[in-house]
Motif scaffolding. Sequence first.
Motif: not given
Length: 212
Positions: A53-55, A81-82, A87-90
Amino acid sequence: MTSIAAIRTDYKLRSLHESDVAPGPFAQFTRWWNEAMASDISEVNAMTLATVAADGTPSARIVLLKGYDEAGFVFYTNYHSRKAADMEANNKVVLLFFWKELERQVRIEGVIEKVDASQSDEYFASRPEGSKIGAWASPQSSVIASREVIEENVTELEKSFAGKEIDRPPHWGGYVVKPTLIEFWQGRQSRLHDRIQYILKGNEWKIERLAP
């Protein structure tokens, strides 16, 4: 009662040497894939997808391979979905197959992107009606009050789509993992496993052996 620490399996079926493998990773994957298919493994296309995730929080879940070629490995899911948010963030992900009947693993590192809408449409059209309804009915990864929320959604959608073509939801479609590294792991005795990896260097794949 057996101690958890005492549970172990000594792998003995096969070996993997540099002289055994194909020049390229996709040809090698096809060899192993065909052997896995011939081995009557249950859900041979099940693979772990690991994302971040982004974090920086990692996450993993099982998804199903729905196709592959030299462009990459394809699966389908909900774009809300999660895993989709991760995957959008990384866009760096890992896939992992474990075929225990053959004492083998295949680990695939790469970058991910969405497939063309036409490819998602074609695959969606091939799905059973229940799976099509399910793609519309589930707000995947969202918190819901109860199972009845999904069941009510399904009932309403079945009425809405009765006698009609069920089109692909805009929030559902495919991804392709474009590999930069593929490792083939063959279990061996005493944990001295064979590990051969293909790593992309520029436009060429380099074959390397890893210590077990």
